[in-house]
Design a protein around this motif. Structure first.
Motif, PDB file in Angstrom:
ATOM      1  N   TRP A  48       0.844  -1.195   0.000  1.00 39.95           N
ATOM      2  CA  TRP A  48       0.000   0.000   0.000  1.00 39.95           C
ATOM      3  C   TRP A  48       0.876   1.241   0.000  1.00 39.95           C
ATOM      4  O   TRP A  48       1.762   1.397   0.842  1.00 39.95           O
ATOM      5  CB  TRP A  48      -0.892  -0.007   1.239  1.00 39.95           C
ATOM      6  CG  TRP A  48      -1.787   1.176   1.362  1.00 39.95           C
ATOM      7  CD1 TRP A  48      -1.642   2.230   2.220  1.00 39.95           C
ATOM      8  CD2 TRP A  48      -2.989   1.440   0.629  1.00 39.95           C
ATOM      9  NE1 TRP A  48      -2.672   3.119   2.067  1.00 39.95           N
ATOM     10  CE2 TRP A  48      -3.505   2.665   1.090  1.00 39.95           C
ATOM     11  CE3 TRP A  48      -3.656   0.763  -0.376  1.00 39.95           C
ATOM     12  CZ2 TRP A  48      -4.678   3.215   0.584  1.00 39.95           C
ATOM     13  CZ3 TRP A  48      -4.817   1.322  -0.885  1.00 39.95           C
ATOM     14  CH2 TRP A  48      -5.316   2.524  -0.400  1.00 39.95           C
ATOM     15  N   ASP A  49       0.640   2.150  -0.950  1.00 40.96           N
ATOM     16  CA  ASP A  49       1.393   3.402  -0.960  1.00 40.96           C
ATOM     17  C   ASP A  49       0.472   4.615  -0.843  1.00 40.96           C
ATOM     18  O   ASP A  49       0.890   5.743  -1.053  1.00 40.96           O
ATOM     19  CB  ASP A  49       2.282   3.505  -2.199  1.00 40.96           C
ATOM     20  CG  ASP A  49       1.497   3.564  -3.499  1.00 40.96           C
ATOM     21  OD1 ASP A  49       0.257   3.417  -3.467  1.00 40.96           O
ATOM     22  OD2 ASP A  49       2.117   3.761  -4.555  1.00 40.96           O
ATOM     23  N   GLY A  50      -0.786   4.367  -0.491  1.00 36.67           N
ATOM     24  CA  GLY A  50      -1.738   5.453  -0.284  1.00 36.67           C
ATOM     25  C   GLY A  50      -1.671   5.986   1.136  1.00 36.67           C
ATOM     26  O   GLY A  50      -0.840   5.552   1.941  1.00 36.67           O
ATOM     27  N   PRO A  51      -2.542   6.905   1.461  1.00 35.08           N
ATOM     28  CA  PRO A  51      -2.570   7.449   2.821  1.00 35.08           C
ATOM     29  C   PRO A  51      -2.991   6.372   3.830  1.00 35.08           C
ATOM     30  O   PRO A  51      -3.653   5.404   3.478  1.00 35.08           O
ATOM     31  CB  PRO A  51      -3.601   8.571   2.745  1.00 35.08           C
ATOM     32  CG  PRO A  51      -4.432   8.268   1.548  1.00 35.08           C
ATOM     33  CD  PRO A  51      -3.574   7.472   0.608  1.00 35.08           C
ATOM     34  N   VAL A  52      -2.580   6.571   5.052  1.00 35.47           N
ATOM     35  CA  VAL A  52      -2.881   5.624   6.120  1.00 35.47           C
ATOM     36  C   VAL A  52      -3.928   6.262   7.035  1.00 35.47           C
ATOM     37  O   VAL A  52      -3.811   7.436   7.387  1.00 35.47           O
ATOM     38  CB  VAL A  52      -1.600   5.280   6.910  1.00 35.47           C
ATOM     39  CG1 VAL A  52      -1.906   4.355   8.065  1.00 35.47           C
ATOM     40  CG2 VAL A  52      -0.573   4.644   5.977  1.00 35.47           C
ATOM     41  N   PRO A  53      -4.958   5.508   7.422  1.00 35.93           N
ATOM     42  CA  PRO A  53      -5.990   6.081   8.295  1.00 35.93           C
ATOM     43  C   PRO A  53      -5.436   6.384   9.685  1.00 35.93           C
ATOM     44  O   PRO A  53      -4.463   5.775  10.123  1.00 35.93           O
ATOM     45  CB  PRO A  53      -7.057   4.985   8.355  1.00 35.93           C
ATOM     46  CG  PRO A  53      -6.348   3.736   8.021  1.00 35.93           C
ATOM     47  CD  PRO A  53      -5.216   4.112   7.114  1.00 35.93           C
ATOM     48  N   THR A 115      -9.023  -3.183   4.912  1.00 37.27           N
ATOM     49  CA  THR A 115      -8.947  -2.666   3.548  1.00 37.27           C
ATOM     50  C   THR A 115     -10.074  -3.264   2.717  1.00 37.27           C
ATOM     51  O   THR A 115     -10.228  -4.477   2.650  1.00 37.27           O
ATOM     52  CB  THR A 115      -7.581  -3.020   2.915  1.00 37.27           C
ATOM     53  OG1 THR A 115      -6.545  -2.470   3.736  1.00 37.27           O
ATOM     54  CG2 THR A 115      -7.467  -2.462   1.508  1.00 37.27           C
ATOM     55  N   HIS A 116     -10.865  -2.386   2.091  1.00 35.73           N
ATOM     56  CA  HIS A 116     -11.985  -2.774   1.231  1.00 35.73           C
ATOM     57  C   HIS A 116     -11.610  -2.361  -0.194  1.00 35.73           C
ATOM     58  O   HIS A 116     -11.402  -1.180  -0.461  1.00 35.73           O
ATOM     59  CB  HIS A 116     -13.268  -2.049   1.649  1.00 35.73           C
ATOM     60  CG  HIS A 116     -13.559  -2.121   3.111  1.00 35.73           C
ATOM     61  ND1 HIS A 116     -14.317  -3.115   3.673  1.00 35.73           N
ATOM     62  CD2 HIS A 116     -13.168  -1.316   4.134  1.00 35.73           C
ATOM     63  CE1 HIS A 116     -14.412  -2.914   4.975  1.00 35.73           C
ATOM     64  NE2 HIS A 116     -13.717  -1.839   5.280  1.00 35.73           N
TER      65      HIS A 116
END
Length: 147
Positions: A48-53, A115-116
């Motif tokens: 995952w390279d997106g933002p983290v919650p 993760t959905h």
């Protein structure tokens, strides 16, 4: 000798039954819980390279998986993650996903990411895409951006 063989067989049957119960109870993201996500995974994928919650605020995050798929990461009980509806396209650059409560009855009191993964609706042609996340359990909504 017969007793040992019977105990060994009983152990295998018990082990197989426990595995079946564990698999049935956990779910595999295939929608058996009413989820509209094409896949659901506990945690955050390694690549995952997106933002983290943010686990303190509970705010979700959204990011791209590839050109045709995106993911929303929610925070909540690891054993009772929220269940997403089908993404609703509200304009060429906006969609809304509503998350309902888990159908599971026994939930852990932890704050875990789930993760959905969704297929991007074809009607979304503008970039960036705004993803509005709503929960049926409370009024707060989140607007996330897919660049």
């Amino acid at each position: 000798m017969r007793l040992r063989r019977s105990l060994a067989t009983a152990g295998l049957v018990t082990s197989a039954a426990m595995t079946l119960l564990a698999v049935a109870g956990c779910g595999d993201g295939s929608g058996s819980d009413g989820s509209a996500a094409q896949d659901t995974e506990q945690g955050i994928p390694d690549d995952w390279d997106g933002p983290v919650p943010d686990p303190l605020t509970g705010q979700p995050a959204a990011g791209w998986i590839d050109d045709d798929e995106f993911a929303v990461i929610t925070m909540g009980s690891g054993s009772c993650p929220p269940v997403p509806s089908e993404p609703e396209v509200t304009s060429p650059g906006e969609m809304r996903i509503e998350f309902g409560p888990s159908p599971n009855e026994v939930c852990t009191a932890d704050m875990s990411p789930t993760t959905h993964v969704f297929t991007l609706p074809a009607e979304l042609i503008d970039r960036p895409i705004t993803v509005t996340i709503a929960y049926t359990d409370y009024d707060e909504m989140y607007e996330l951006e897919l660049p």
